[in-house]
Design a protein around this motif. Sequence first.
Motif, PDB file in Angstrom:
ATOM      1  N   VAL A  14     -38.231 -95.847  50.549  1.00 36.49           N
ATOM      2  CA  VAL A  14     -38.166 -97.154  51.387  1.00 36.49           C
ATOM      3  C   VAL A  14     -39.180 -97.926  50.836  1.00 36.49           C
ATOM      4  CG1 VAL A  14     -38.586 -98.035  53.662  1.00 36.49           C
ATOM      5  CG2 VAL A  14     -37.197 -96.132  53.500  1.00 36.49           C
ATOM      6  N   GLY A  15     -40.332 -97.567  50.371  1.00 32.25           N
ATOM      7  CA  GLY A  15     -41.217 -98.336  49.975  1.00 32.25           C
ATOM      8  C   GLY A  15     -40.989 -99.055  48.569  1.00 32.25           C
ATOM      9  N   VAL A  16     -40.470 -98.141  47.723  1.00 27.82           N
ATOM     10  CA  VAL A  16     -39.851 -98.813  46.425  1.00 27.82           C
ATOM     11  C   VAL A  16     -38.982-100.081  46.692  1.00 27.82           C
ATOM     12  CG1 VAL A  16     -38.362 -98.259  44.283  1.00 27.82           C
ATOM     13  CG2 VAL A  16     -40.390 -96.752  45.186  1.00 27.82           C
ATOM     14  N   ARG A  17     -38.057 -99.682  47.628  1.00 30.26           N
ATOM     15  CA  ARG A  17     -37.023-100.746  47.904  1.00 30.26           C
ATOM     16  C   ARG A  17     -37.677-102.032  48.409  1.00 30.26           C
ATOM     17  NH1 ARG A  17     -32.395 -99.477  52.431  1.00 30.26           N
ATOM     18  NH2 ARG A  17     -34.458 -99.658  53.553  1.00 30.26           N
ATOM     19  N   TYR A  18     -38.695-101.773  49.384  1.00 32.73           N
ATOM     20  CA  TYR A  18     -39.313-102.927  49.896  1.00 32.73           C
ATOM     21  C   TYR A  18     -39.792-103.905  48.741  1.00 32.73           C
ATOM     22  CZ  TYR A  18     -42.812-105.958  51.896  1.00 32.73           C
ATOM     23  OH  TYR A  18     -43.830-106.904  52.204  1.00 32.73           O
ATOM     24  N   TRP A  19     -40.457-103.209  47.838  1.00 33.75           N
ATOM     25  CA  TRP A  19     -41.361-104.021  46.812  1.00 33.75           C
ATOM     26  C   TRP A  19     -40.232-104.723  45.945  1.00 33.75           C
ATOM     27  CZ3 TRP A  19     -46.025-105.840  47.208  1.00 33.75           C
ATOM     28  CH2 TRP A  19     -46.801-105.260  48.027  1.00 33.75           C
ATOM     29  N   GLN A  20     -39.195-104.136  45.682  1.00 35.05           N
ATOM     30  CA  GLN A  20     -38.045-104.816  45.022  1.00 35.05           C
ATOM     31  C   GLN A  20     -37.407-105.910  45.732  1.00 35.05           C
ATOM     32  OE1 GLN A  20     -35.408-101.309  44.307  1.00 35.05           O
ATOM     33  NE2 GLN A  20     -36.435-100.600  42.513  1.00 35.05           N
ATOM     34  N   GLN A  21     -37.199-105.873  47.137  1.00 32.43           N
ATOM     35  CA  GLN A  21     -36.794-106.911  47.685  1.00 32.43           C
ATOM     36  C   GLN A  21     -37.712-108.024  47.770  1.00 32.43           C
ATOM     37  OE1 GLN A  21     -36.090-104.472  51.352  1.00 32.43           O
ATOM     38  NE2 GLN A  21     -33.720-104.343  50.738  1.00 32.43           N
ATOM     39  N   LEU A  22     -39.007-107.477  48.063  1.00 30.61           N
ATOM     40  CA  LEU A  22     -39.938-108.775  48.233  1.00 30.61           C
ATOM     41  C   LEU A  22     -39.995-109.538  46.951  1.00 30.61           C
ATOM     42  CD1 LEU A  22     -42.319-109.805  50.214  1.00 30.61           C
ATOM     43  CD2 LEU A  22     -44.070-108.282  48.895  1.00 30.61           C
ATOM     44  N   ALA A  23     -40.186-108.885  45.807  1.00 31.24           N
ATOM     45  CA  ALA A  23     -39.906-109.576  44.543  1.00 31.24           C
ATOM     46  C   ALA A  23     -38.877-110.533  44.336  1.00 31.24           C
ATOM     47  CB  ALA A  23     -39.967-108.354  43.592  1.00 31.24           C
ATOM     48  N   ARG A  24     -37.836-110.152  44.870  1.00 30.02           N
ATOM     49  CA  ARG A  24     -36.459-111.083  44.848  1.00 30.02           C
ATOM     50  C   ARG A  24     -36.972-112.249  45.837  1.00 30.02           C
ATOM     51  NH1 ARG A  24     -30.251-109.778  46.301  1.00 30.02           N
ATOM     52  NH2 ARG A  24     -29.334-112.146  45.980  1.00 30.02           N
ATOM     53  N   LEU A  25     -37.478-112.119  47.180  1.00 27.84           N
ATOM     54  CA  LEU A  25     -37.636-113.254  47.979  1.00 27.84           C
ATOM     55  C   LEU A  25     -38.670-114.017  47.413  1.00 27.84           C
ATOM     56  CD1 LEU A  25     -37.301-110.888  51.253  1.00 27.84           C
ATOM     57  CD2 LEU A  25     -35.727-112.518  50.242  1.00 27.84           C
ATOM     58  N   THR A  26     -39.658-113.593  46.785  1.00 29.33           N
ATOM     59  CA  THR A  26     -40.829-114.439  46.568  1.00 29.33           C
ATOM     60  C   THR A  26     -40.927-114.879  44.866  1.00 29.33           C
ATOM     61  OG1 THR A  26     -42.320-112.609  46.155  1.00 29.33           O
ATOM     62  CG2 THR A  26     -42.277-113.414  48.206  1.00 29.33           C
ATOM     63  N   ARG A  27     -39.737-114.664  44.253  1.00 26.45           N
ATOM     64  CA  ARG A  27     -39.638-115.136  42.996  1.00 26.45           C
ATOM     65  C   ARG A  27     -39.981-116.389  42.871  1.00 26.45           C
ATOM     66  NH1 ARG A  27     -35.078-112.905  41.373  1.00 26.45           N
ATOM     67  NH2 ARG A  27     -36.031-110.936  40.931  1.00 26.45           N
ATOM     68  N   ASN A  28     -39.488-117.282  43.610  1.00 26.07           N
ATOM     69  CA  ASN A  28     -39.847-118.657  43.642  1.00 26.07           C
ATOM     70  C   ASN A  28     -40.531-119.162  44.903  1.00 26.07           C
ATOM     71  OD1 ASN A  28     -38.136-119.346  40.855  1.00 26.07           O
ATOM     72  ND2 ASN A  28     -36.488-118.783  42.176  1.00 26.07           N
ATOM     73  N   GLY A  29     -41.163-120.342  44.893  1.00 27.28           N
ATOM     74  CA  GLY A  29     -41.579-120.875  46.201  1.00 27.28           C
ATOM     75  C   GLY A  29     -42.990-120.474  46.156  1.00 27.28           C
TER      76      GLY A  29
END
Length: 252
Positions: free
Chosen positions: A190-205
């Motif tokens: 779950v932790g690995v998935r979270y960081w992968q998802q967070l990286a996608r969400l914050t790639r820009n902005g």
Amino acid sequence: MSDADVELPESIELAWGLRERPGKGPRRSLTMEQVVAAGIRVAEADGLPAVSMSRVAGELGVGTMSLYRYVSAKSDLLELMADAAYGDPPAPRGPGEEWRPALARWARANVTAVHRHPWTRQVPVGGPPMGPNGVRWMEAGLAALRGTGLRGTERLSTIMLVSGYARNWATLTADMTEAAAREQLSPDAVGVRYWQQLARLTRNGPYPAIRELYAEEVDGGEEEDFEAEWRFGLDRILDGVEVLIRSRTAAD
């Protein structure tokens, strides 16, 4: 003030063995230990929300009103259940053992107690410890700081700080474990998935600090090191306590 002048809740007197039975009315058919044990069985089987006076009474084969001869309210029962579930505190600080490892053991034991009975984290903290085990845990925590030069209020505040951190950590990790189990995943996954998802969400902005953190410390395929995170937080707390202890020693 004599002991006779100090009023205690009846359920606490029963838990401490200070009151065996009422002076008036029918003799009690149960013991406080039996009532508390029945509540724990319900919580272990179906979770804390399942605990009710009627459910516990049914577990014991008695009428619901019978339980009110032992506890005045459900909240009293929950507090006594949590006290019993916590069990014995860790071994006391041994000869030659420094305060810091002793207090770290005490903190770890708090986390273990909650993980052993996860429903205890949902019991509201209604005040300072009064149950037999809670007071023994308090004694063990204070004893770990004996001889450090800290004042009484400072020793008490220290164990409150450490136990608060331990309870929060135990609650967080238990919540994550339960959430992961519902998805049939490990907490690490779950932790690995979270960081992968967070990286996608914050790639820009406007998230440069998060991107910097991710670039420096987080590998998208790396598992979480929960033990290292626990130790980091606890060590920072104990570092601060150690600074205060050294200042007391220097002043003396």
